[in-house]
Write a protein that holds these residues in place. Structure first.
Motif, PDB file in Angstrom:
ATOM      1  N   LEU A  50       0.835  -1.200   0.000  1.00 51.63           N
ATOM      2  CA  LEU A  50       0.000   0.000   0.000  1.00 51.63           C
ATOM      3  C   LEU A  50       0.867   1.246   0.000  1.00 51.63           C
ATOM      4  N   PRO A  51       0.358   2.334  -0.557  1.00 53.13           N
ATOM      5  CA  PRO A  51       1.063   3.594  -0.353  1.00 53.13           C
ATOM      6  C   PRO A  51       0.899   3.987   1.116  1.00 53.13           C
ATOM      7  N   ILE A  52       1.901   4.634   1.677  1.00 51.42           N
ATOM      8  CA  ILE A  52       1.840   4.995   3.092  1.00 51.42           C
ATOM      9  C   ILE A  52       0.613   5.862   3.377  1.00 51.42           C
ATOM     10  N   ALA A  53       0.201   6.660   2.405  1.00 47.56           N
ATOM     11  CA  ALA A  53      -0.973   7.519   2.592  1.00 47.56           C
ATOM     12  C   ALA A  53      -2.233   6.707   2.898  1.00 47.56           C
ATOM     13  N   ALA A  54      -2.297   5.481   2.376  1.00 46.40           N
ATOM     14  CA  ALA A  54      -3.470   4.637   2.638  1.00 46.40           C
ATOM     15  C   ALA A  54      -3.567   4.257   4.106  1.00 46.40           C
ATOM     16  N   LEU A  55      -2.428   4.225   4.800  1.00 41.79           N
ATOM     17  CA  LEU A  55      -2.439   3.901   6.229  1.00 41.79           C
ATOM     18  C   LEU A  55      -2.682   5.141   7.086  1.00 41.79           C
ATOM     19  N   LEU A  56      -2.753   6.281   6.455  1.00 41.65           N
ATOM     20  CA  LEU A  56      -3.020   7.529   7.184  1.00 41.65           C
ATOM     21  C   LEU A  56      -4.420   8.053   6.897  1.00 41.65           C
ATOM     22  N   SER A  57      -5.188   7.283   6.151  1.00 41.86           N
ATOM     23  CA  SER A  57      -6.537   7.673   5.763  1.00 41.86           C
ATOM     24  C   SER A  57      -7.541   6.719   6.380  1.00 41.86           C
ATOM     25  N   ASP A  58      -8.666   7.252   6.804  1.00 37.84           N
ATOM     26  CA  ASP A  58      -9.720   6.399   7.355  1.00 37.84           C
ATOM     27  C   ASP A  58     -10.464   5.630   6.278  1.00 37.84           C
ATOM     28  N   ARG A  59     -10.224   5.973   5.015  1.00 39.02           N
ATOM     29  CA  ARG A  59     -10.883   5.243   3.937  1.00 39.02           C
ATOM     30  C   ARG A  59     -10.171   3.916   3.714  1.00 39.02           C
ATOM     31  N   SER A  60     -10.930   2.921   3.357  1.00 42.66           N
ATOM     32  CA  SER A  60     -10.340   1.616   3.061  1.00 42.66           C
ATOM     33  C   SER A  60      -9.639   1.669   1.709  1.00 42.66           C
ATOM     34  N   ALA A  61      -8.847   0.671   1.433  1.00 45.87           N
ATOM     35  CA  ALA A  61      -8.156   0.596   0.141  1.00 45.87           C
ATOM     36  C   ALA A  61      -9.174   0.579  -1.000  1.00 45.87           C
ATOM     37  N   GLU A  62     -10.296  -0.110  -0.800  1.00 48.22           N
ATOM     38  CA  GLU A  62     -11.332  -0.166  -1.830  1.00 48.22           C
ATOM     39  C   GLU A  62     -11.955   1.207  -2.041  1.00 48.22           C
ATOM     40  N   GLU A  63     -12.206   1.931  -0.942  1.00 47.49           N
ATOM     41  CA  GLU A  63     -12.771   3.276  -1.064  1.00 47.49           C
ATOM     42  C   GLU A  63     -11.778   4.209  -1.757  1.00 47.49           C
ATOM     43  N   ASN A  64     -10.503   4.094  -1.393  1.00 47.12           N
ATOM     44  CA  ASN A  64      -9.481   4.915  -2.045  1.00 47.12           C
ATOM     45  C   ASN A  64      -9.409   4.610  -3.533  1.00 47.12           C
ATOM     46  N   GLU A  65      -9.501   3.333  -3.897  1.00 50.59           N
ATOM     47  CA  GLU A  65      -9.448   2.945  -5.308  1.00 50.59           C
ATOM     48  C   GLU A  65     -10.665   3.485  -6.050  1.00 50.59           C
ATOM     49  N   ALA A  66     -11.841   3.397  -5.430  1.00 52.29           N
ATOM     50  CA  ALA A  66     -13.054   3.920  -6.061  1.00 52.29           C
ATOM     51  C   ALA A  66     -12.942   5.433  -6.252  1.00 52.29           C
ATOM     52  N   LEU A  67     -12.415   6.116  -5.247  1.00 53.43           N
ATOM     53  CA  LEU A  67     -12.233   7.561  -5.340  1.00 53.43           C
ATOM     54  C   LEU A  67     -11.225   7.906  -6.439  1.00 53.43           C
ATOM     55  N   LYS A  68     -10.142   7.147  -6.512  1.00 52.65           N
ATOM     56  CA  LYS A  68      -9.137   7.364  -7.558  1.00 52.65           C
ATOM     57  C   LYS A  68      -9.761   7.182  -8.936  1.00 52.65           C
ATOM     58  N   GLN A  69     -10.578   6.136  -9.102  1.00 57.33           N
ATOM     59  CA  GLN A  69     -11.227   5.891 -10.387  1.00 57.33           C
ATOM     60  C   GLN A  69     -12.172   7.040 -10.745  1.00 57.33           C
ATOM     61  N   GLN A  70     -12.881   7.567  -9.736  1.00 54.53           N
ATOM     62  CA  GLN A  70     -13.775   8.703  -9.983  1.00 54.53           C
ATOM     63  C   GLN A  70     -12.977   9.930 -10.419  1.00 54.53           C
TER      64      GLN A  70
END
Length: 130
Positions: free
Chosen positions: A68-88
Motif C-alpha cells: 500500500l502507499p503509506i498515505a493509505a495507512l493515514l486515511s480512514d478510507r479503506s483501500a477499496e474506497e481509495n481505489e473507487a475515489l481514484k477511479q472517480q
C-alpha cells in the motif's frame, strides 16, 4: 476531536494486516527483511495498541510489506474506497480533458475567424474602401 495521524495509522495498520491474513509476527519478520534491522512482533503489537511510537522508516516498510502507499495507512478510507475515489477522479479528469479540448477547438475556430476578418479589413484599406 479528529483522530491524530498516529491513531489512524495504528487502526489502519491492524485492519490491513488482518485483512491480508498476516500475523503480527509475520509482519514483523517481513518488515525486518525490508529494513535490515530487527523489528519484533511485540513492537508491531505496541504500535497497533498505540503504546509505542512508530518511526517513519518502519511506517514506510510496513506500507511496502502490505503493498500500500503509506498515505493509505493515514486515511480512514479503506483501500477499496481509495481505489473507487481514484477511479472517480480519473473519470473526472478525462471529462475535463474532453471539455478542454472542445474549448481549445472553439478558441482555434474563433481565432481563425478573427484573423480572416482582420485580413479582410486590411485588404479593404489597401484598396481604398476602408
Amino acid at each position: 476531536m479528529p483522530a491524530l495521524p498516529s491513531d489512524t495509522f495504528a487502526r489502519r495498520l491492524r485492519m490491513e494486516r488482518e485483512r491480508q491474513g498476516l500475523s503480527q509476527a509475520e509482519l514483523a519478520r517481513r518488515v525486518t527483511e525490508v529494513l535490515g534491522v530487527n523489528v519484533d512482533k511485540s513492537a508491531v503489537a505496541r504500535i497497533e495498541q498505540q503504546t509505542r511510537a512508530i518511526r517513519l522508516d518502519e511506517a514506510a516498510a510496513m506500507a511496502e510489506v502490505l503493498g500500500l502507499p503509506i498515505a493509505a495507512l493515514l486515511s480512514d478510507r479503506s483501500a477499496e474506497e481509495n481505489e473507487a475515489l481514484k477511479q472517480q477522479y480519473l473519470a473526472d479528469r478525462v471529462a475535463a480533458q474532453r471539455q478542454w479540448e472542445q474549448i481549445r477547438q472553439e478558441i482555434d475556430r474563433l481565432t481563425g475567424l478573427i484573423q480572416s476578418l482582420s485580413g479582410t479589413n486590411e485588404a479593404d484599406r489597401d484598396s481604398g474602401r476602408g
